[in-house]
Design a protein around this motif. Structure first.
Motif, PDB file in Angstrom:
ATOM      1  N   TRP A 104       0.807  -1.218   0.000  1.00 45.91           N
ATOM      2  CA  TRP A 104       0.000   0.000   0.000  1.00 45.91           C
ATOM      3  C   TRP A 104       0.836   1.263   0.000  1.00 45.91           C
ATOM      4  CZ3 TRP A 104      -4.477   0.346  -1.891  1.00 45.91           C
ATOM      5  CH2 TRP A 104      -5.306  -0.782  -1.894  1.00 45.91           C
ATOM      6  N   GLY A 105       2.040   1.186   0.555  1.00 42.23           N
ATOM      7  CA  GLY A 105       2.895   2.364   0.507  1.00 42.23           C
ATOM      8  C   GLY A 105       3.190   2.788  -0.917  1.00 42.23           C
ATOM      9  N   ALA A 106       3.438   1.804  -1.796  1.00 41.56           N
ATOM     10  CA  ALA A 106       3.714   2.106  -3.199  1.00 41.56           C
ATOM     11  C   ALA A 106       2.470   2.641  -3.902  1.00 41.56           C
ATOM     12  CB  ALA A 106       4.221   0.851  -3.910  1.00 41.56           C
ATOM     13  N   VAL A 107       1.308   2.069  -3.598  1.00 43.23           N
ATOM     14  CA  VAL A 107       0.061   2.532  -4.212  1.00 43.23           C
ATOM     15  C   VAL A 107      -0.247   3.958  -3.779  1.00 43.23           C
ATOM     16  CG1 VAL A 107      -2.423   2.146  -4.393  1.00 43.23           C
ATOM     17  CG2 VAL A 107      -0.847   0.199  -4.424  1.00 43.23           C
ATOM     18  N   ASP A 108      -0.133   4.233  -2.496  1.00 44.35           N
ATOM     19  CA  ASP A 108      -0.415   5.582  -1.995  1.00 44.35           C
ATOM     20  C   ASP A 108       0.512   6.616  -2.623  1.00 44.35           C
ATOM     21  OD1 ASP A 108      -2.469   4.725  -0.326  1.00 44.35           O
ATOM     22  OD2 ASP A 108      -1.146   4.447   1.397  1.00 44.35           O
ATOM     23  N   ALA A 109       1.791   6.283  -2.729  1.00 42.66           N
ATOM     24  CA  ALA A 109       2.747   7.228  -3.300  1.00 42.66           C
ATOM     25  C   ALA A 109       2.399   7.558  -4.749  1.00 42.66           C
ATOM     26  CB  ALA A 109       4.160   6.658  -3.212  1.00 42.66           C
ATOM     27  N   ALA A 117      -6.779   8.460  -4.416  1.00 39.08           N
ATOM     28  CA  ALA A 117      -6.476   7.359  -3.502  1.00 39.08           C
ATOM     29  C   ALA A 117      -7.614   6.346  -3.543  1.00 39.08           C
ATOM     30  CB  ALA A 117      -6.270   7.870  -2.076  1.00 39.08           C
ATOM     31  N   VAL A 118      -7.325   5.186  -2.995  1.00 40.32           N
ATOM     32  CA  VAL A 118      -8.327   4.154  -2.745  1.00 40.32           C
ATOM     33  C   VAL A 118      -8.089   3.675  -1.322  1.00 40.32           C
ATOM     34  CG1 VAL A 118      -6.864   2.300  -3.678  1.00 40.32           C
ATOM     35  CG2 VAL A 118      -9.354   1.990  -3.584  1.00 40.32           C
ATOM     36  N   THR A 119      -9.116   3.250  -0.639  1.00 40.80           N
ATOM     37  CA  THR A 119      -8.966   2.769   0.734  1.00 40.80           C
ATOM     38  C   THR A 119      -7.870   1.716   0.794  1.00 40.80           C
ATOM     39  OG1 THR A 119     -11.317   3.134   1.137  1.00 40.80           O
ATOM     40  CG2 THR A 119     -10.146   1.701   2.690  1.00 40.80           C
ATOM     41  N   GLY A 120      -6.853   1.960   1.623  1.00 43.18           N
ATOM     42  CA  GLY A 120      -5.714   1.055   1.718  1.00 43.18           C
ATOM     43  C   GLY A 120      -5.370   0.722   3.147  1.00 43.18           C
ATOM     44  N   GLY A 121      -4.358  -0.094   3.320  1.00 47.56           N
ATOM     45  CA  GLY A 121      -3.978  -0.562   4.639  1.00 47.56           C
ATOM     46  C   GLY A 121      -3.515   0.556   5.555  1.00 47.56           C
ATOM     47  N   ARG A 122      -3.616   0.307   6.857  1.00 50.78           N
ATOM     48  CA  ARG A 122      -3.222   1.306   7.857  1.00 50.78           C
ATOM     49  C   ARG A 122      -1.730   1.248   8.176  1.00 50.78           C
ATOM     50  NH1 ARG A 122      -8.370  -0.547   9.635  1.00 50.78           N
ATOM     51  NH2 ARG A 122      -9.919   1.130   9.580  1.00 50.78           N
ATOM     52  N   VAL A 123      -1.042   0.241   7.651  1.00 55.98           N
ATOM     53  CA  VAL A 123       0.413   0.141   7.745  1.00 55.98           C
ATOM     54  C   VAL A 123       0.919   0.011   6.320  1.00 55.98           C
ATOM     55  CG1 VAL A 123       2.359  -1.226   8.608  1.00 55.98           C
ATOM     56  CG2 VAL A 123       0.319  -0.925  10.030  1.00 55.98           C
ATOM     57  N   SER A 124       1.882   0.842   5.911  1.00 54.89           N
ATOM     58  CA  SER A 124       2.210   0.957   4.494  1.00 54.89           C
ATOM     59  C   SER A 124       2.857  -0.289   3.920  1.00 54.89           C
ATOM     60  CB  SER A 124       3.099   2.181   4.253  1.00 54.89           C
ATOM     61  OG  SER A 124       4.306   2.076   4.968  1.00 54.89           O
ATOM     62  N   SER A 125       3.393  -1.188   4.769  1.00 49.37           N
ATOM     63  CA  SER A 125       3.987  -2.428   4.266  1.00 49.37           C
ATOM     64  C   SER A 125       2.956  -3.518   4.020  1.00 49.37           C
ATOM     65  CB  SER A 125       5.047  -2.942   5.253  1.00 49.37           C
ATOM     66  OG  SER A 125       4.460  -3.213   6.521  1.00 49.37           O
ATOM     67  N   GLY A 134      -9.554  -9.699   1.440  1.00 43.43           N
ATOM     68  CA  GLY A 134     -10.236  -9.856   2.715  1.00 43.43           C
ATOM     69  C   GLY A 134     -11.286  -8.794   2.973  1.00 43.43           C
ATOM     70  N   SER A 135     -11.523  -7.954   2.021  1.00 46.80           N
ATOM     71  CA  SER A 135     -12.484  -6.836   1.946  1.00 46.80           C
ATOM     72  C   SER A 135     -11.765  -5.496   2.005  1.00 46.80           C
ATOM     73  CB  SER A 135     -13.614  -6.901   2.977  1.00 46.80           C
ATOM     74  OG  SER A 135     -13.223  -6.477   4.245  1.00 46.80           O
ATOM     75  N   GLY A 136     -10.861  -5.303   2.967  1.00 49.42           N
ATOM     76  CA  GLY A 136     -10.034  -4.107   2.954  1.00 49.42           C
ATOM     77  C   GLY A 136     -10.514  -2.996   3.847  1.00 49.42           C
ATOM     78  N   SER A 137     -10.061  -3.001   5.106  1.00 47.90           N
ATOM     79  CA  SER A 137     -10.396  -1.942   6.049  1.00 47.90           C
ATOM     80  C   SER A 137      -9.261  -0.934   6.092  1.00 47.90           C
ATOM     81  CB  SER A 137     -10.633  -2.535   7.445  1.00 47.90           C
ATOM     82  OG  SER A 137     -10.933  -1.536   8.395  1.00 47.90           O
ATOM     83  N   GLY A 138      -9.602   0.360   6.085  1.00 51.73           N
ATOM     84  CA  GLY A 138      -8.591   1.411   6.145  1.00 51.73           C
ATOM     85  C   GLY A 138      -9.210   2.729   6.544  1.00 51.73           C
ATOM     86  N   TRP A 139      -8.382   3.737   6.723  1.00 47.38           N
ATOM     87  CA  TRP A 139      -8.859   5.023   7.228  1.00 47.38           C
ATOM     88  C   TRP A 139      -9.880   5.683   6.307  1.00 47.38           C
ATOM     89  CZ3 TRP A 139      -7.905   4.387  11.867  1.00 47.38           C
ATOM     90  CH2 TRP A 139      -6.642   4.138  12.411  1.00 47.38           C
ATOM     91  N   LEU A 140      -9.892   5.339   5.031  1.00 51.95           N
ATOM     92  CA  LEU A 140     -10.828   5.968   4.090  1.00 51.95           C
ATOM     93  C   LEU A 140     -12.173   5.247   4.000  1.00 51.95           C
ATOM     94  CD1 LEU A 140      -8.563   6.816   0.996  1.00 51.95           C
ATOM     95  CD2 LEU A 140      -9.463   8.412   2.705  1.00 51.95           C
TER      96      LEU A 140
END
Length: 453
Positions: A104-109, A117-125, A134-140
């Motif tokens: 997700w770090g690469a996608v966010d960058a 952006a798209v809803t991504g992981g809360r830890v960039s690795s 798994g559905s994908g929970s994140g801050w967005l």
């Protein structure tokens, strides 16, 4: 194999083998017979076909971040996607095409270069594949839904070694199952997501309170989030205050309560909207302000280093009344390990724009989601006490839970827990789809959904 597989084969004794087989959770020490470093979907197809012909079980390594360590398998073949890590943004059409081994770090960058952006992981690795499937929970998620809600299409290598595209118009049953059904139905080598306007500067950060204020902070946050606009995301973590300069010296190393907030929209408007949170307390440290969205996405990177021992579980809540808050805090504090993070995130907003039946994963009506994230140094003598503490906390919270669970938050808790995540009708449908795409349960080293009889 040599004529079909263009990647690299790494086995025990080869340079890099031990590093390649390591995963986020330091408790996992599995030794694959060989690691097949794939470069494209054709390599993945060759890897699956060869492993099946040899009678070897298969694991799939995307980001290696899952707490179960399912990315690696003892004595089997690890299909390694980490070199399939391209990220291609189409800013005009607001889409991004992402390799199954990207993080997700690469996608966010890449997407933030265009204010998308798209809803991504809360830890960039965190790996894109495991989180998304798994559905994908994140801050967005309260603004734009789960990660899988933005999935447009997926390139999938099946158990038969075929390469297919799944979307609303192509293999729609498979596409439905991929959005929350985990890695049960094939290896996704490429995801295409719809993108949404975010940032690049957002209002976000963390409010830090001493642990003795946790109950009143949680009550205030709960009341605010129940009626918060969908532009607001965030959660509360019961943690140990780190030995950092922004933490008042007497609070360092002591139980603490961290409130993470994100406002997707104009930062000035966000300051007005978030005032009931930012003015409460006052906090021991207020780190909320205009910042790059990528910085918000990296807030939890420092307290989540690779290689620590981890034991997780999770639950969706039907409600979070005062009694539940008191039970939560009383059982969590003091923590057994200073690395442990017990987290509650708010539902609502865009999560409920789809129905529970629109994607494989549901639980869309739950107002709160608990993540019991126990972490401690890589010392096996500490394993038993930390695992027991996590189970005690989870058991204490059961009276307020829905029975459902976000699968990416849990460890190896058995098939019954997987079924509970979907409910009997949806689980039965997933098993029928599994029978079509993976009748031999080749993809079983995961939160497994066995094929229907």
């Amino acid at each position: 194999m040599a004529t079909e597989f263009s990647g690299t084969v790494v086995g025990p004794g080869d340079a890099g083998y031990d590093e390649l087989r390591s995963v986020f959770n330091g408790m996992i020490d599995r030794k694959p017979e060989r690691i097949l470093r794939c470069r494209n979907a054709a390599d993945v197809a060759a890897a699956i076909t060869t492993a099946r012909a040899d009678g070897r079980p298969i694991s799939v390594y995307g980001g290696g971040h899952g707490v179960t360590g399912s990315a690696v398998i003892d004595g089997g073949v690890c299909v390694d996607l980490r070199e399939i890590n391209h990220v291609e943004v189409d800013a005009g059409n607001r889409t991004v095409t992402v390799g199954g081994g990207a993080t997700w770090g690469a996608v966010d960058a890449a997407t933030q270069e265009h204010g998308l952006a798209v809803t991504g992981g809360r830890v960039s690795s965190t790996g894109v594949g495991g989180l998304s499937l798994g559905s994908g929970s994140g801050w967005l998620e309260r603004t734009y839904g789960f990660t899988c809600d933005s999935l447009v299409a997926a390139e999938v290598v099946t158990a038969a070694g075929e390469i297919v595209t799944a979307s609303d118009d192509s293999h729609p049953d498979l596409f439905w199952a991929l959005r929350g059904g985990g890695g049960n139905f094939g290896v996704v080598t490429e995801f295409t997501f719809a993108l949404h306007p975010v940032g690049p500067i957002v209002l976000g950060g963390m409010l830090l309170y001493p642990g003795f204020m946790a109950k009143e902070v949680l009550r205030n946050w709960r009341d605010f989030m129940l009626d918060a606009p969908r532009e607001v995301g965030g959660g509360v973590a019961l943690i140990t205050a780190p030995p950092e300069e922004f933490v008042p010296e007497p609070a360092r190393g002591q139980p603490a309560c961290g409130v993470i907030v994100l406002y997707v929209g104009d930062p000035e408007e966000g300051q007005r909207v978030l005032e009931p949170l930012t003015s409460f307390g006052p906090p021991a440290a207020n780190l909320v302000g205009p910042m790059p969205y990528v910085a918000v996405q990296q807030l939890l990177d420092p307290p989540n280093p690779k290689g620590m021992h981890n034991y997780w579980s999770g639950d969706f809540l039907e409600s979070f009344p005062d009694e539940a808050i008191e039970t939560w805090v009383d059982n969590v504090q003091p923590p057994t390990s200073p690395l442990t993070q017990m987290i509650v995130v708010a539902g609502g907003g865009a999560i409920g724009d789809l129905t529970d039946d629109d994607t494989a994963f549901g639980n869309r009506g739950a107002p709160f989601n608990l993540h019991y994230l126990s972490m401690w140094p890589p010392d096996p003598s500490q394993d038993e006490v930390n695992i027991a503490k996590t189970r005690t906390i989870a058991a204490a919270m059961k009276p307020w839970t829905t029975g459902g669970v976000y699968l990416n938050f849990i460890g190896d808790e058995g098939l019954i827990r997987v079924e509970q995540a979907y409910g009997p009708e949806k689980y039965a449908r997933l098993r029928k789809i599994k029978r079509v795409w993976d009748p031999d349960n080749v993809f079983r080293h995961n939160q497994n959904i066995p094929p229907a009889d």
